[in-house]
Design an enzyme around this catalytic site. Structure first.
Site, PDB file in Angstrom:
ATOM      1  N   GLN A  31       0.923  -1.474   0.295  1.00  0.00           N
ATOM      2  CA  GLN A  31       0.012   0.050  -0.394  1.00  0.00           C
ATOM      3  C   GLN A  31       0.951   1.191   0.034  1.00  0.00           C
ATOM      4  OE1 GLN A  31      -2.450  -0.239   3.343  1.00  0.00           O
ATOM      5  NE2 GLN A  31       0.083  -0.934   4.749  1.00  0.00           N
ATOM      6  N   ASP A  86       0.304   0.552  13.854  1.00  0.00           N
ATOM      7  CA  ASP A  86       0.562   1.760  14.525  1.00  0.00           C
ATOM      8  C   ASP A  86       0.701   1.761  16.408  1.00  0.00           C
ATOM      9  OD1 ASP A  86      -1.806   2.063  15.927  1.00  0.00           O
ATOM     10  OD2 ASP A  86      -2.496   2.227  13.870  1.00  0.00           O
ATOM     11  N   GLU A 106       1.301  -7.754  11.736  1.00  0.00           N
ATOM     12  CA  GLU A 106       1.215  -6.542  11.222  1.00  0.00           C
ATOM     13  C   GLU A 106       1.797  -7.275   9.268  1.00  0.00           C
ATOM     14  OE1 GLU A 106       0.190  -3.671   8.280  1.00  0.00           O
ATOM     15  OE2 GLU A 106       0.013  -3.352  10.861  1.00  0.00           O
ATOM     16  N   ASP A 138       1.742 -12.933   7.481  1.00  0.00           N
ATOM     17  CA  ASP A 138       0.818 -12.757   7.440  1.00  0.00           C
ATOM     18  C   ASP A 138      -0.598 -13.472   8.551  1.00  0.00           C
ATOM     19  OD1 ASP A 138      -1.858 -13.470   6.287  1.00  0.00           O
ATOM     20  OD2 ASP A 138      -0.622 -13.719   4.193  1.00  0.00           O
ATOM     21  N   ALA A 139      -1.337 -12.814   8.919  1.00  0.00           N
ATOM     22  CA  ALA A 139      -2.120 -12.962   9.627  1.00  0.00           C
ATOM     23  C   ALA A 139      -2.731 -14.246   9.227  1.00  0.00           C
ATOM     24  CB  ALA A 139      -2.812 -11.223  10.103  1.00  0.00           C
ATOM     25  N   ASP A 157      -7.628  -5.168  14.082  1.00  0.00           N
ATOM     26  CA  ASP A 157      -7.324  -3.477  13.359  1.00  0.00           C
ATOM     27  C   ASP A 157      -6.975  -3.764  11.844  1.00  0.00           C
ATOM     28  OD1 ASP A 157      -6.758  -0.482  13.475  1.00  0.00           O
ATOM     29  OD2 ASP A 157      -5.362  -0.495  14.935  1.00  0.00           O
ATOM     30  N   SER A 158      -8.079  -4.092  10.646  1.00  0.00           N
ATOM     31  CA  SER A 158      -7.450  -3.774   9.721  1.00  0.00           C
ATOM     32  C   SER A 158      -8.184  -3.010   8.295  1.00  0.00           C
ATOM     33  CB  SER A 158      -7.563  -5.351   9.102  1.00  0.00           C
ATOM     34  OG  SER A 158      -9.403  -5.126   9.041  1.00  0.00           O
ATOM     35  N   THR A 159      -7.166  -2.523   7.552  1.00  0.00           N
ATOM     36  CA  THR A 159      -8.125  -2.071   6.856  1.00  0.00           C
ATOM     37  C   THR A 159      -9.496  -2.238   6.362  1.00  0.00           C
ATOM     38  OG1 THR A 159      -6.916  -3.307   4.944  1.00  0.00           O
ATOM     39  CG2 THR A 159      -6.208  -1.111   5.960  1.00  0.00           C
ATOM     40  N   ASP A 160     -10.381  -1.662   5.554  1.00  0.00           N
ATOM     41  CA  ASP A 160     -11.509  -2.116   5.148  1.00  0.00           C
ATOM     42  C   ASP A 160     -11.624  -2.890   4.042  1.00  0.00           C
ATOM     43  OD1 ASP A 160     -13.214   0.147   5.958  1.00  0.00           O
ATOM     44  OD2 ASP A 160     -12.727   1.098   4.658  1.00  0.00           O
TER      45      ASP A 160
END
Length: 287
Positions: A31, A86, A106, A138-139, A157-160
């Site tokens: 990203q 973060d 992460e 990779d989770a 706590d991920s992105t969309d």
């Protein structure tokens, strides 16, 4: 002349920030990452043009993502944080004195590195806490390889559910979450803003429901997540985890050492957040 950074989440509606300076920008294998100094919200982290966190209001999301599941469980000692590079949720998890081990997985090591360098107040001392284990990977694979019953709580706590975050909203992932959680295990994940992303919440809730007896959501109000309330998806093996009176939540928070440390979370907000406006509750019903 004022420089502006515009968020690119929705094609027809958005927000912009007056930008004092670009602090860091990187293109990782996953990203585009941008950290900039805003005129109104302190430093802001954006991934692929979408706001992830700001120094001004990060406490809302971080407190509610961490404290609600851990206090609802009541005795969580082993916690998995998926994403969250973060460090903010990891820091809140480690505030709980009963937590013995917190694993953060992460996928993007550059998010961790840039957050440590340019958003040091978000993660604070969590990175050096001996109870913390930080895994760059990779989770999906990490959860698949974890022993059955390895964790008491999982915080996603991920992105969309698009791009790198899409696999974290699948039936396969929730099945594995249920397997690696203990008998009273709880999983939560960011569920988007239902006013704008109701279909996403509907799909993810239906997938969780196949593996968790108690599937629900709770609402939080994060100013920079535009569109009204944000929903946090909830899945619990024991429905009693959600049915707590504020007095019991307060007792647990005091024992955990988090009472009086928060700026958004309170025992009353904890209990009340599960009372959903009808337009949000509608997103939890099968189509």
């Amino acid at each position: 002349m004022t420089s502006w950074v515009e968020e690119a989440l929705y094609p027809d509606w958005g927000q912009r920030f007056a930008c004092k300076a670009e602090v860091a920008r990187a293109r990782s294998p996953y990203q585009d990452i941008l950290v900039f100094e805003s005129a109104s919200h302190g430093r802001v982290l954006m991934l692929d043009g979408v706001v992830q966190i700001t120094e001004a209001d990060e406490f809302v999301y971080q407190e509610m993502m961490a404290h609600v599941p851990l206090l609802a469980h009541g005795a969580a000692e082993r916690v998995l944080v998926v994403g969250g590079g973060d460090g903010g949720i990891l820091r809140r998890v480690l505030q709980h004195r009963n937590v013995r081990r917190a694993v953060l997985v992460e996928i993007d090591e550059q998010v961790i590195a840039l957050s440590k360098a340019h958003l040091p107040g978000i993660g604070g001392d969590a990175w050096a806490d001996p109870r913390a284990e930080v895994v760059v990977g990779d989770a999906i694979h990490h959860v698949a390889e974890a022993p059955t019953g390895a964790f008491d709580a999982i915080i996603v706590d991920s992105t969309d559910p698009a791009g790198v975050g899409e696999v974290l909203f699948t039936e396969d992932f929730y099945r594995e979450c249920a397997r690696v959680l203990t008998g009273r295990g709880v999983v939560v994940n960011q569920g988007g803003v239902p006013f704008m992303q109701g279909d996403e919440l509907r799909r993810s809730s239906a997938r969780r429901a196949a593996f968790f007896p108690d599937t629900h959501a709770y609402c939080i109000a994060v100013p920079t997540y535009v569109g009204g309330f944000m929903a946090i998806g909830w899945g619990a093996k024991d429905p009693a985890c959600r049915a707590l009176a504020p007095a019991e939540v307060e007792r647990r928070a005091a024992a955990a050492g988090v009472l009086g440390t928060t700026r958004y979370w309170t025992p009353e907000i904890h209990a009340g957040a599960f009372n959903l406006p009808p337009y949000v509750a509608d997103c939890l019903r099968p189509a």
